[in-house]
Motif scaffolding. Structure first.
Motif, short mmCIF file in Angstrom:
data_model
loop_
_atom_site.label_atom_id
_atom_site.label_comp_id
_atom_site.label_asym_id
_atom_site.label_seq_id
_atom_site.Cartn_x
_atom_site.Cartn_y
_atom_site.Cartn_z
N ASN A 102 0.77 -1.07 0.25
CA ASN A 102 -0.10 -0.16 -0.07
C ASN A 102 1.01 0.95 -0.10
O ASN A 102 1.42 1.81 1.16
CB ASN A 102 -0.86 0.02 1.43
CG ASN A 102 -1.54 -1.16 1.17
OD1 ASN A 102 -2.18 -0.77 0.14
ND2 ASN A 102 -1.87 -2.03 2.56
N GLN A 137 -11.59 6.57 11.60
CA GLN A 137 -11.12 4.97 11.81
C GLN A 137 -9.96 4.88 12.19
O GLN A 137 -8.92 5.92 12.60
CB GLN A 137 -10.92 4.04 10.16
CG GLN A 137 -8.90 4.71 9.97
CD GLN A 137 -8.76 4.15 8.37
OE1 GLN A 137 -9.60 5.43 7.38
NE2 GLN A 137 -8.00 3.23 8.10
N VAL A 140 -6.52 3.59 14.02
CA VAL A 140 -5.21 3.39 13.15
C VAL A 140 -4.88 1.99 13.70
O VAL A 140 -4.36 1.74 11.92
CB VAL A 140 -3.58 3.83 14.47
CG1 VAL A 140 -2.36 3.81 14.05
CG2 VAL A 140 -4.03 5.24 14.42
N SER A 169 1.14 1.91 10.26
CA SER A 169 -0.21 1.66 10.18
C SER A 169 -0.97 2.96 9.44
O SER A 169 -1.66 2.43 8.65
CB SER A 169 -0.45 1.04 10.87
OG SER A 169 0.04 -0.19 11.67
N ILE A 170 -1.22 3.69 10.17
CA ILE A 170 -1.47 5.12 9.41
C ILE A 170 -1.32 5.63 8.16
O ILE A 170 -1.89 5.69 7.74
CB ILE A 170 -0.88 6.22 10.74
CG1 ILE A 170 -1.06 6.62 12.22
CG2 ILE A 170 -1.24 7.47 10.45
CD1 ILE A 170 -0.28 6.91 12.57
N ASP A 189 -0.24 3.42 5.66
CA ASP A 189 -0.97 2.44 4.75
C ASP A 189 -2.29 2.96 4.41
O ASP A 189 -2.60 2.74 3.49
CB ASP A 189 -0.44 1.02 5.45
CG ASP A 189 0.84 0.93 4.98
OD1 ASP A 189 2.05 1.56 4.44
OD2 ASP A 189 1.39 -0.63 5.62
N ALA A 190 -3.18 2.94 6.73
CA ALA A 190 -4.42 3.09 5.90
C ALA A 190 -4.61 4.83 5.07
O ALA A 190 -5.63 4.35 4.19
CB ALA A 190 -4.97 3.54 7.13
N CYS A 203 -2.92 5.58 2.32
CA CYS A 203 -2.52 5.64 1.24
C CYS A 203 -4.05 4.28 0.33
O CYS A 203 -4.09 5.02 -0.60
CB CYS A 203 -1.38 4.63 1.37
SG CYS A 203 -0.01 5.93 1.46
#
Ligand SMILES: Nc1nc2c(ncn2[C@@H]2O[C@H](COP(=O)(O)OP(=O)(O)O)[C@@H](O)[C@H]2O)c(=O)[nH]1
Ligand SMILES: [Mg+2]
Ligand SMILES: [Zn+2]
Lengths: 287, 109
Positions: A35, A59, A61, B9-10, B12-13, B15
């Motif tokens: 991603n 959302q 994290v 994680s931030i 990736d989320a 993106c």
């Protein structure tokens, strides 16, 4: 560190099935930089006008980890496999306790093990020495296991129905507390050489525990460690946690701990919901 | 340091939610009882965002304080750490805020 983005976390995670005669070639798993790590997407036409717009995301994290943890919980649940996440600082005796527990349970129920360490196959090989199946996860620079890693390890391990999977998390009293793996229970191990005030210094870890094992109690006569103060410190961080005194080398308390596990395999899996980390409105407990 | 994993994680989320846009400002909420240190996230962010549409974005981090409610006397009180004890002496206490770890919104170009 990861060569793609410099992240120190999923960087080069390796999962190795340690077999009886391991010459074990490490077995590489992709670390999922799918991603957004591609070349930066080109700006849109808006760039020319310099207009920005606000997009609400709202959302969690750790939503992705929590989704994978939910999938693990379901996978384990349908097989009737009890997964227990063991967490402690390095050296409190997790691997020694695992070896002892596997011998004591003697296949009733069957046990398999997921070992987490930054490097080396040492612990999985120690556990293999007891005859039980073990998969090693090496996190590289990562300081905790996450749900994606456990998912890969479980598929590698393929535990039998109505068995126990014991997960030795990376030795660390801070980071593993944040990551739900999909386990049914969390057990924190602390040894008497670490100081009785640790629950007050690392409350996140103790707040997330269902059971706290106080290990190396065979050493109590040589130390200035007050188990009563330790137990009251645990209660302050987590009024619901049970505390059990054990000695992985001497054997004290091991029978009770094994009964604790047996009760939970027969009681059925999946009692634990996903880890709570929002404001926790109605049911947020100091735990 | 779990903040690197959290920051990753931030990124990736976010993106996943972008379709060719670039992010100027990213708004997060990191409660004081969440176990995540905002300054460490800021420190990790540039590295995690490099080469993505979030590169160069500004972080706005709200830090809601810990609040708890006693189940015995129903008092609400401020909580600075997870060692929750009501002034009335009860430890039967529910946390009502401070554990947030959320991505709120982004300003895109
Ligand atoms: N005296 C004593 N030593 C123990 C006990 N459990 C583990 N140890 C020792 O503590 C050290 C670290 O144990 P290990 O299982 O590798 O810890 P881990 O890093 O948590 O996996 C080893 O030298 C063990 O022999 C115990 O109950 N009593
Ligand atoms: Mg170990
Ligand atoms: Zn009260």
């Amino acid at each position: 560190m990861c060569a793609t983005c410099g992240c120190s976390d999923p960087a080069g995670t390796r999962i190795t099935q340690v077999t009886a005669d391991t010459a074990a070639a490490p077995h590489l798993h992709d670390h999922g930089h799918g991603n957004g790590h591609g070349a930066g997407q080109a700006g849109t036409a808006d760039e020319d006008t310099g207009e920005t717009r606000t997009v609400l995301l709202e959302q969690q994290v750790l939503a992705r980890n929590d989704r994978l943890a939910g999938a693990n919980r379901e996978w384990l649940g349908t097989r009737g496999v009890l997964a227990v996440n063991l967490m402690s600082s390095p050296g409190s005796g997790k691997t020694t306790l695992l070896e002892r527990t596997i011998r004591e349970l003697a296949g009733r129920p069957p046990v398999s093990v997921v070992e987490g360490d930054q490097e080396s196959l040492i612990d999985a090989q120690r556990v293999r020495g007891t005859g039980c199946a073990a998969v090693q996860i090496n996190t590289g620079a990562g300081c905790h296991l996450d749900a994606g890693m456990l998912g890969s390890a479980l598929r590698e391990l393929d535990p039998p129905p109505r068995s126990v999977v014991l997960i030795e998390n990376v030795g660390n009293l801070v980071c593993p507390a944040l990551f739900d793996l999909g386990e049914a229970h969390r057990v924190v191990i602390m040894s008497v050489t670490e100081g009785a005030d640790k629950p007050l210094k690392y409350p996140h870890m103790f707040a997330a525990a269902d059971l706290v094992l106080l290990n190396k109690v065979d050493l109590l006569p040589h130390l200035d460690f007050d188990p009563g103060f330790f137990e009251s410190s645990v209660r302050r961080a987590n009024p619901r946690a049970e505390v059990l005194r054990v000695s992985a080398t001497g054997g004290e308390g091991i029978g009770i701990w094994c009964e604790w596990l047996r009760d939970r395999v027969t009681a059925g899996p999946g009692e634990r919901g996903p880890a709570r980390r929002d404001s926790g409105a109605a049911d947020g407990v100091a735990r | 340091m779990h903040e690197m994993a959290v920051t990753q994680s931030i990124v990736d989320a976010v993106c996943e939610r972008l379709d060719g846009a670039r992010v100027r400002v990213l708004a997060l909420e990191i409660g004081t009882l969440s176990g995540v240190v905002p300054d460490a996230v800021r420190f990790c962010f540039d590295l995690a965002a490099e080469g993505t549409p979030l590169a160069g974005a500004r972080l706005e981090i709200a830090e809601p304080p810990g609040l708890a409610r006693c189940r015995v006397c129903e008092a609400e009180f401020r909580l600075d750490d997870l060692i929750a004890l009501c002034p009335c002496g009860s430890a039967d206490v529910g946390i009502i805020s401070g554990r947030e770890l959320r991505i709120r919104s982004m300003e895109v170009l």
